[in-house]
Write a protein that holds these residues in place. Structure first.
Motif, PDB file in Angstrom:
ATOM      1  N   ARG A   1     -22.410 -39.359  18.271  1.00 45.19           N
ATOM      2  CA  ARG A   1     -22.522 -40.801  18.533  1.00 45.19           C
ATOM      3  C   ARG A   1     -22.961 -41.053  19.982  1.00 45.19           C
ATOM      4  O   ARG A   1     -23.844 -41.863  20.251  1.00 45.19           O
ATOM      5  CB  ARG A   1     -21.153 -41.453  18.262  1.00 45.19           C
ATOM      6  N   VAL A   2     -22.331 -40.359  20.928  1.00 39.22           N
ATOM      7  CA  VAL A   2     -22.673 -40.533  22.345  1.00 39.22           C
ATOM      8  C   VAL A   2     -24.101 -40.063  22.599  1.00 39.22           C
ATOM      9  O   VAL A   2     -24.848 -40.714  23.336  1.00 39.22           O
ATOM     10  CB  VAL A   2     -21.658 -39.795  23.251  1.00 39.22           C
ATOM     11  N   THR A   3     -24.497 -38.951  21.985  1.00 37.51           N
ATOM     12  CA  THR A   3     -25.867 -38.454  22.159  1.00 37.51           C
ATOM     13  C   THR A   3     -26.882 -39.489  21.707  1.00 37.51           C
ATOM     14  O   THR A   3     -27.861 -39.771  22.414  1.00 37.51           O
ATOM     15  CB  THR A   3     -26.079 -37.139  21.383  1.00 37.51           C
ATOM     16  N   LEU A   4     -26.676 -40.070  20.545  1.00 43.06           N
ATOM     17  CA  LEU A   4     -27.596 -41.089  20.046  1.00 43.06           C
ATOM     18  C   LEU A   4     -27.614 -42.319  20.955  1.00 43.06           C
ATOM     19  O   LEU A   4     -28.680 -42.883  21.225  1.00 43.06           O
ATOM     20  CB  LEU A   4     -27.231 -41.472  18.613  1.00 43.06           C
ATOM     21  N   ASN A   5     -26.456 -42.719  21.460  1.00 38.93           N
ATOM     22  CA  ASN A   5     -26.402 -43.864  22.380  1.00 38.93           C
ATOM     23  C   ASN A   5     -27.119 -43.557  23.690  1.00 38.93           C
ATOM     24  O   ASN A   5     -27.839 -44.408  24.220  1.00 38.93           O
ATOM     25  CB  ASN A   5     -24.952 -44.268  22.649  1.00 38.93           C
ATOM     26  N   VAL A   6     -26.927 -42.351  24.211  1.00 41.63           N
ATOM     27  CA  VAL A   6     -27.602 -41.958  25.455  1.00 41.63           C
ATOM     28  C   VAL A   6     -29.116 -41.955  25.236  1.00 41.63           C
ATOM     29  O   VAL A   6     -29.873 -42.447  26.080  1.00 41.63           O
ATOM     30  CB  VAL A   6     -27.101 -40.577  25.940  1.00 41.63           C
ATOM     31  N   CYS A   7     -29.555 -41.427  24.111  1.00 45.59           N
ATOM     32  CA  CYS A   7     -30.993 -41.399  23.819  1.00 45.59           C
ATOM     33  C   CYS A   7     -31.557 -42.810  23.747  1.00 45.59           C
ATOM     34  O   CYS A   7     -32.635 -43.083  24.288  1.00 45.59           O
ATOM     35  CB  CYS A   7     -31.259 -40.649  22.514  1.00 45.59           C
ATOM     36  N   ARG A   8     -30.836 -43.698  23.096  1.00 46.55           N
ATOM     37  CA  ARG A   8     -31.295 -45.092  23.019  1.00 46.55           C
ATOM     38  C   ARG A   8     -31.334 -45.728  24.405  1.00 46.55           C
ATOM     39  O   ARG A   8     -32.280 -46.431  24.747  1.00 46.55           O
ATOM     40  CB  ARG A   8     -30.386 -45.902  22.100  1.00 46.55           C
ATOM     41  N   ASP A   9     -30.290 -45.471  25.198  1.00 48.60           N
ATOM     42  CA  ASP A   9     -30.255 -46.028  26.558  1.00 48.60           C
ATOM     43  C   ASP A   9     -31.432 -45.505  27.389  1.00 48.60           C
ATOM     44  O   ASP A   9     -32.089 -46.269  28.090  1.00 48.60           O
ATOM     45  CB  ASP A   9     -28.940 -45.666  27.260  1.00 48.60           C
ATOM     46  N   PHE A  10     -31.678 -44.200  27.314  1.00 51.64           N
ATOM     47  CA  PHE A  10     -32.786 -43.614  28.061  1.00 51.64           C
ATOM     48  C   PHE A  10     -34.122 -44.185  27.607  1.00 51.64           C
ATOM     49  O   PHE A  10     -34.999 -44.434  28.419  1.00 51.64           O
ATOM     50  CB  PHE A  10     -32.805 -42.094  27.908  1.00 51.64           C
ATOM     51  N   SER A  11     -34.283 -44.378  26.302  1.00 53.72           N
ATOM     52  CA  SER A  11     -35.568 -44.865  25.805  1.00 53.72           C
ATOM     53  C   SER A  11     -35.818 -46.325  26.195  1.00 53.72           C
ATOM     54  O   SER A  11     -36.957 -46.757  26.253  1.00 53.72           O
ATOM     55  CB  SER A  11     -35.672 -44.693  24.290  1.00 53.72           C
ATOM     56  N   ARG A  12     -34.756 -47.073  26.478  1.00 58.30           N
ATOM     57  CA  ARG A  12     -34.898 -48.476  26.906  1.00 58.30           C
ATOM     58  C   ARG A  12     -35.124 -48.608  28.407  1.00 58.30           C
ATOM     59  O   ARG A  12     -35.421 -49.689  28.884  1.00 58.30           O
ATOM     60  CB  ARG A  12     -33.639 -49.253  26.545  1.00 58.30           C
ATOM     61  N   SER A  13     -34.944 -47.527  29.119  1.00 59.29           N
ATOM     62  CA  SER A  13     -35.048 -47.565  30.576  1.00 59.29           C
ATOM     63  C   SER A  13     -36.443 -47.993  31.020  1.00 59.29           C
ATOM     64  O   SER A  13     -37.445 -47.531  30.479  1.00 59.29           O
ATOM     65  CB  SER A  13     -34.744 -46.175  31.138  1.00 59.29           C
ATOM     66  N   PRO A  14     -36.532 -48.860  32.025  1.00 55.64           N
ATOM     67  CA  PRO A  14     -37.849 -49.270  32.537  1.00 55.64           C
ATOM     68  C   PRO A  14     -38.649 -48.077  33.074  1.00 55.64           C
ATOM     69  O   PRO A  14     -39.866 -48.090  33.053  1.00 55.64           O
ATOM     70  CB  PRO A  14     -37.519 -50.244  33.676  1.00 55.64           C
ATOM     71  N   TRP A  15     -37.951 -47.058  33.524  1.00 55.84           N
ATOM     72  CA  TRP A  15     -38.627 -45.872  34.051  1.00 55.84           C
ATOM     73  C   TRP A  15     -39.509 -45.220  32.983  1.00 55.84           C
ATOM     74  O   TRP A  15     -40.601 -44.754  33.277  1.00 55.84           O
ATOM     75  CB  TRP A  15     -37.594 -44.881  34.567  1.00 55.84           C
ATOM     76  N   ARG A  16     -39.051 -45.168  31.748  1.00 56.99           N
ATOM     77  CA  ARG A  16     -39.818 -44.532  30.667  1.00 56.99           C
ATOM     78  C   ARG A  16     -41.125 -45.265  30.393  1.00 56.99           C
ATOM     79  O   ARG A  16     -42.067 -44.672  29.905  1.00 56.99           O
ATOM     80  CB  ARG A  16     -38.994 -44.456  29.391  1.00 56.99           C
ATOM     81  N   LYS A  17     -41.182 -46.536  30.702  1.00 51.47           N
ATOM     82  CA  LYS A  17     -42.407 -47.300  30.473  1.00 51.47           C
ATOM     83  C   LYS A  17     -43.497 -46.939  31.480  1.00 51.47           C
ATOM     84  O   LYS A  17     -44.651 -47.244  31.286  1.00 51.47           O
ATOM     85  CB  LYS A  17     -42.113 -48.790  30.532  1.00 51.47           C
ATOM     86  N   HIS A  18     -43.101 -46.272  32.562  1.00 50.50           N
ATOM     87  CA  HIS A  18     -44.042 -45.923  33.616  1.00 50.50           C
ATOM     88  C   HIS A  18     -44.297 -44.424  33.722  1.00 50.50           C
ATOM     89  O   HIS A  18     -44.771 -43.955  34.737  1.00 50.50           O
ATOM     90  CB  HIS A  18     -43.542 -46.450  34.965  1.00 50.50           C
ATOM     91  N   THR A  19     -43.946 -43.696  32.690  1.00 48.69           N
ATOM     92  CA  THR A  19     -44.174 -42.255  32.706  1.00 48.69           C
ATOM     93  C   THR A  19     -45.066 -41.861  31.544  1.00 48.69           C
ATOM     94  O   THR A  19     -45.169 -42.585  30.548  1.00 48.69           O
ATOM     95  CB  THR A  19     -42.850 -41.471  32.607  1.00 48.69           C
ATOM     96  N   VAL A  20     -45.676 -40.721  31.678  1.00 51.25           N
ATOM     97  CA  VAL A  20     -46.545 -40.190  30.629  1.00 51.25           C
ATOM     98  C   VAL A  20     -45.941 -38.873  30.168  1.00 51.25           C
ATOM     99  O   VAL A  20     -45.621 -38.011  30.993  1.00 51.25           O
ATOM    100  CB  VAL A  20     -47.974 -39.954  31.176  1.00 51.25           C
ATOM    101  N   PRO A  21     -45.736 -38.665  28.864  1.00 48.23           N
ATOM    102  CA  PRO A  21     -45.129 -37.421  28.400  1.00 48.23           C
ATOM    103  C   PRO A  21     -46.047 -36.224  28.657  1.00 48.23           C
ATOM    104  O   PRO A  21     -47.275 -36.335  28.605  1.00 48.23           O
ATOM    105  CB  PRO A  21     -44.931 -37.638  26.896  1.00 48.23           C
ATOM    106  N   LEU A  22     -45.435 -35.105  28.938  1.00 45.88           N
ATOM    107  CA  LEU A  22     -46.187 -33.877  29.137  1.00 45.88           C
ATOM    108  C   LEU A  22     -46.570 -33.309  27.782  1.00 45.88           C
ATOM    109  O   LEU A  22     -45.714 -33.037  26.954  1.00 45.88           O
ATOM    110  CB  LEU A  22     -45.334 -32.856  29.899  1.00 45.88           C
ATOM    111  N   GLU A  23     -47.847 -33.149  27.547  1.00 47.35           N
ATOM    112  CA  GLU A  23     -48.309 -32.647  26.252  1.00 47.35           C
ATOM    113  C   GLU A  23     -48.275 -31.129  26.160  1.00 47.35           C
ATOM    114  O   GLU A  23     -48.285 -30.569  25.088  1.00 47.35           O
ATOM    115  CB  GLU A  23     -49.716 -33.159  25.962  1.00 47.35           C
ATOM    116  N   GLY A  24     -48.230 -30.456  27.304  1.00 44.89           N
ATOM    117  CA  GLY A  24     -48.268 -29.000  27.287  1.00 44.89           C
ATOM    118  C   GLY A  24     -46.898 -28.349  27.231  1.00 44.89           C
ATOM    119  O   GLY A  24     -46.732 -27.245  27.728  1.00 44.89           O
ATOM    120  N   CYS A  25     -45.910 -29.016  26.652  1.00 38.86           N
ATOM    121  CA  CYS A  25     -44.564 -28.451  26.593  1.00 38.86           C
ATOM    122  C   CYS A  25     -44.521 -27.243  25.662  1.00 38.86           C
ATOM    123  O   CYS A  25     -45.238 -27.183  24.676  1.00 38.86           O
ATOM    124  CB  CYS A  25     -43.574 -29.502  26.079  1.00 38.86           C
ATOM    125  N   ARG A  26     -43.643 -26.322  26.022  1.00 39.95           N
ATOM    126  CA  ARG A  26     -43.468 -25.143  25.177  1.00 39.95           C
ATOM    127  C   ARG A  26     -42.859 -25.547  23.841  1.00 39.95           C
ATOM    128  O   ARG A  26     -41.952 -26.345  23.781  1.00 39.95           O
ATOM    129  CB  ARG A  26     -42.521 -24.138  25.837  1.00 39.95           C
TER     130      ARG A  26
END
Length: 155
Positions: free
Chosen positions: A62-87
């Motif tokens: 439950r906490v993991t899902l809440n943390v993920c939702r909180d992180f995804s709502r963060s304004p910081w995520r709107k200004h970042t680009v995901p790394l496509e070359g991840c292992r």
């Protein structure tokens, strides 16, 4: 409140599960690591008296899902680009690798119920409770996820 030994035992037992759930949510190892770390910090800070292993496991999901939702709502995520070359994880057979790729391309609303149901062993009702959905919605999403996987794998 957990003692240091209880926390260490819980972290050793459940950290991989927490990380896998976060990885299924974000699809990026760096974000999953951040979410797993935040989840463990919240476990350390909690004053909840756990009634057993199932209660602790449910709390962590439950906490993991809440943390993920909180992180995804963060304004910081709107200004970042995901790394496509991840292992990507290494699999023993090409079929498993292909299945992993197909699952990771599913939208999160299908991918998370699929992961919790098949890989973590939760029932449809438990998945619904964890994700805040009706059990019938979970069943529908599982059926649609299986259909999408079947279609993608047949192509």
């Amino acid at each position: 409140m957990l003692t240091k030994q209880e926390f260490d035992r819980a972290a050793e037992r459940y950290l991989d599960m927490v990380y896998r759930i976060a990885l299924n949510y974000f699809r990026h190892p760096q974000d999953a690591e951040d979410a797993a770390q935040e989840t463990m910090l919240r476990l350390w800070r909690t004053d909840t008296d756990f009634e057993g292993e199932d209660h602790l496991r449910h709390f962590l999901v439950r906490v993991t899902l809440n943390v993920c939702r909180d992180f995804s709502r963060s304004p910081w995520r709107k200004h970042t680009v995901p790394l496509e070359g991840c292992r990507e994880p290494v699999f023993s057979t090409p079929e498993r690798s292909e299945l992993y790729q197909a699952v990771m391309h599913l939208p999160a609303k299908y991918r998370l119920p699929l992961y919790l149901y098949y890989f973590e062993g939760y029932t449809v009702a438990e998945v619904g409770e964890l994700l805040g959905l009706n059990p019938s919605t979970v069943q529908t999403r599982l059926a649609r996820a299986r259909a999408k996987l079947k279609q993608e794998l047949e192509e």
